[in-house]
Design an enzyme around this catalytic site. Structure first.
Site, PDB file in Angstrom:
ATOM      1  N   LYS A 147       4.862   6.954  -1.046  1.00  0.00           N
ATOM      2  CA  LYS A 147       4.244   8.057  -0.298  1.00  0.00           C
ATOM      3  C   LYS A 147       4.888   9.403  -0.632  1.00  0.00           C
ATOM      4  O   LYS A 147       4.200  10.416  -0.714  1.00  0.00           O
ATOM      5  CB  LYS A 147       4.338   7.803   1.210  1.00  0.00           C
ATOM      6  CG  LYS A 147       3.382   6.697   1.668  1.00  0.00           C
ATOM      7  CD  LYS A 147       3.242   6.676   3.173  1.00  0.00           C
ATOM      8  CE  LYS A 147       2.212   5.641   3.596  1.00  0.00           C
ATOM      9  NZ  LYS A 147       2.169   5.403   5.031  1.00  0.00           N
TER      10      LYS A 147
ATOM     11  N   LYS B  14      -6.273   3.386   4.170  1.00  0.00           N
ATOM     12  CA  LYS B  14      -6.997   4.554   4.688  1.00  0.00           C
ATOM     13  C   LYS B  14      -6.804   5.759   3.773  1.00  0.00           C
ATOM     14  O   LYS B  14      -7.657   6.626   3.678  1.00  0.00           O
ATOM     15  CB  LYS B  14      -6.458   4.924   6.077  1.00  0.00           C
ATOM     16  CG  LYS B  14      -6.791   3.924   7.147  1.00  0.00           C
ATOM     17  CD  LYS B  14      -5.962   4.203   8.397  1.00  0.00           C
ATOM     18  CE  LYS B  14      -5.921   2.994   9.302  1.00  0.00           C
ATOM     19  NZ  LYS B  14      -4.748   2.921  10.157  1.00  0.00           N
TER      20      LYS B  14
ATOM     21  N   LYS C 155      -3.767  -1.756  -2.823  1.00  0.00           N
ATOM     22  CA  LYS C 155      -4.154  -2.309  -1.518  1.00  0.00           C
ATOM     23  C   LYS C 155      -5.220  -1.442  -0.856  1.00  0.00           C
ATOM     24  O   LYS C 155      -5.268  -0.227  -1.102  1.00  0.00           O
ATOM     25  CB  LYS C 155      -2.925  -2.474  -0.624  1.00  0.00           C
ATOM     26  CG  LYS C 155      -2.535  -1.246   0.143  1.00  0.00           C
ATOM     27  CD  LYS C 155      -1.570  -1.553   1.281  1.00  0.00           C
ATOM     28  CE  LYS C 155      -1.199  -0.225   1.921  1.00  0.00           C
ATOM     29  NZ  LYS C 155      -0.364  -0.242   3.052  1.00  0.00           N
TER      30      LYS C 155
END
Ligand code: TYM
Length: 334
Positions: free
Chosen positions: A119, A203, A200
């Site tokens: 991230k 969102k 994966k």
């Protein structure tokens, strides 16, 4: 005040971030497991809103998503009479415990978290909370002395960190925490993005066509599945390495129907990808349509607030006791 069945001795806890509508991955990886386990375990399930703010959120949408997620839990089959459903930020002891744990967590150990590396590499202007988030997750888990933490495989490393933190704390200050285990089912381990099946389903995915949301229009869901990436072989066989797209669709079927991989392979021997995708779309939309029906009945009901108000008292009491014990062990003033 609600009490768990005395015969039930083992406990579980899990949470989902309210950073938008939940995906089919969240549903299969975490929520469906909780539904399956709720008769056998004392179950704590919460809305991880303090985790959601580790990435900037629009306040109005966040507020709406928190309530929506509670309604979705119920609509997905989480029974409020069997589970303690609560909102993380309404229990300030999670953050209090997290701080005491942060002061016992090596910087190097947190730097190794793959989700943080991933991230933070996507956004250079990230905030400190993104780095310390796994410690807050450890606090969520350790506050309740649970036995198992049902999660998808992407959260396994964070549960392992929670175990390390607990073991180190127990060794340094004396027995304080139960050591939890991650609980990961085989089929729901990791639902992949339909367009990029090597990533994966998430969102935050760049291409939203690869992500199924539980509140998507059923026609949109069908379209997303019908255009899922496959391969040129025309063979319905489970082989995640060489056939990630088809294997992902098989995984979804296994998780939703309880069928075995071999059974699906046998049923679709000699059939084409179009037929298989239609079958998958039908399974997914049937399951999701009943969730959606329940969701729209629940979302505006006042019982939602009643459940949350009652449960937050229970969880605050438990987490407060753990926090006070930690303070005492660490020599803080009580
Ligand atoms: P979050 O909100 O990213 O995801 C919620 C749950 O869904 C699982 N999951 C998946 N499972 C299978 N396939 C996927 N594509 C997929 N995407 C997500 C996740 O593994 C997770 O179980 N940090 C956590 C929330 C949390 C938590 C906790 C969980 C906070 N504190 C304590 C357990 C215990 C998170 O961000 O999950």
């Amino acid at each position: 005040m609600k009490e768990f069945d005395q015969k039930i001795t083992k406990s579980i806890l899990t949470g989902v971030q309210p950073s938008g509508v939940i995906t089919l991955g969240n549903y299969i990886g975490a929520i469906k497991q909780m539904v399956r386990m709720q008769d056998e375990f004392k179950s704590y399930i919460f809305i991880a809103d303090m985790h959601a703010i580790t990435i900037p959120q629009d306040p109005a949408s966040l507020h709406k998503n928190i309530r929506s997620l509670v309604a979705l839990y119920l609509a997905c089959g989480i029974d409020p009479n069997k589970n303690i459903i609560f909102i993380q930020s309404e229990n300030e002891y999670h953050a209090n415990i997290s701080w005491l744990l942060e002061c016992n967590t090596p910087f190097g150990e947190l730097s190794r978290m793959t989700q943080f590396k991933d991230k933070s590499s996507k956004n250079v202007n990230f905030y400190a909370g993104l780095f310390t988030y796994p410690v807050l997750m450890a606090a969520d888990i350790l506050a309740y002395d649970v036995d198992y933490v049902p999660v998808g495989i992407d959260q396994k490393q964070h549960v392992e960190l929670a175990r390390n933190i607990a073991e180190r704390f127990n060794k340094k200050y004396g027995e304080t925490f139960k050591i939890p285990d991650a609980y990961i089912t085989k089929s729901g381990t990791k639902i992949m993005d339909l367009v990029n099946p090597d990533k994966k389903m998430s969102k935050s995915s760049a291409n939203q066509k690869g992500v199924i949301y539980i509140l998507d229009d059923l026609k949109v869901i069908q379209k997303k599945i019908m255009s899922a990436t496959t391969d040129s072989e025309c063979l319905i066989k489970y082989d995640p390495e060489n056939k990630p797209g088809i294997s992902n669709l098989i995984n979804i079927c296994v998780a939703l129907t309880g069928k075995k991989v071999e059974e699906i392979e046998r049923d679709f021997a000699g059939k084409n990808y179009g037929e298989f995708k239609k079958y998958v779309a039908n399974i997914v939309t049937t399951e999701i349509s009943s969730i959606q029906k329940r969701y729209y009945d629940i979302i505006n009901s006042s019982t939602l607030d009643k459940i949350l108000d009652e449960n937050i008292k229970i969880t605050r009491e438990i987490a407060k006791n753990k926090f006070m014990l930690m303070k005492e062990k660490m020599g803080l003033y009580k």
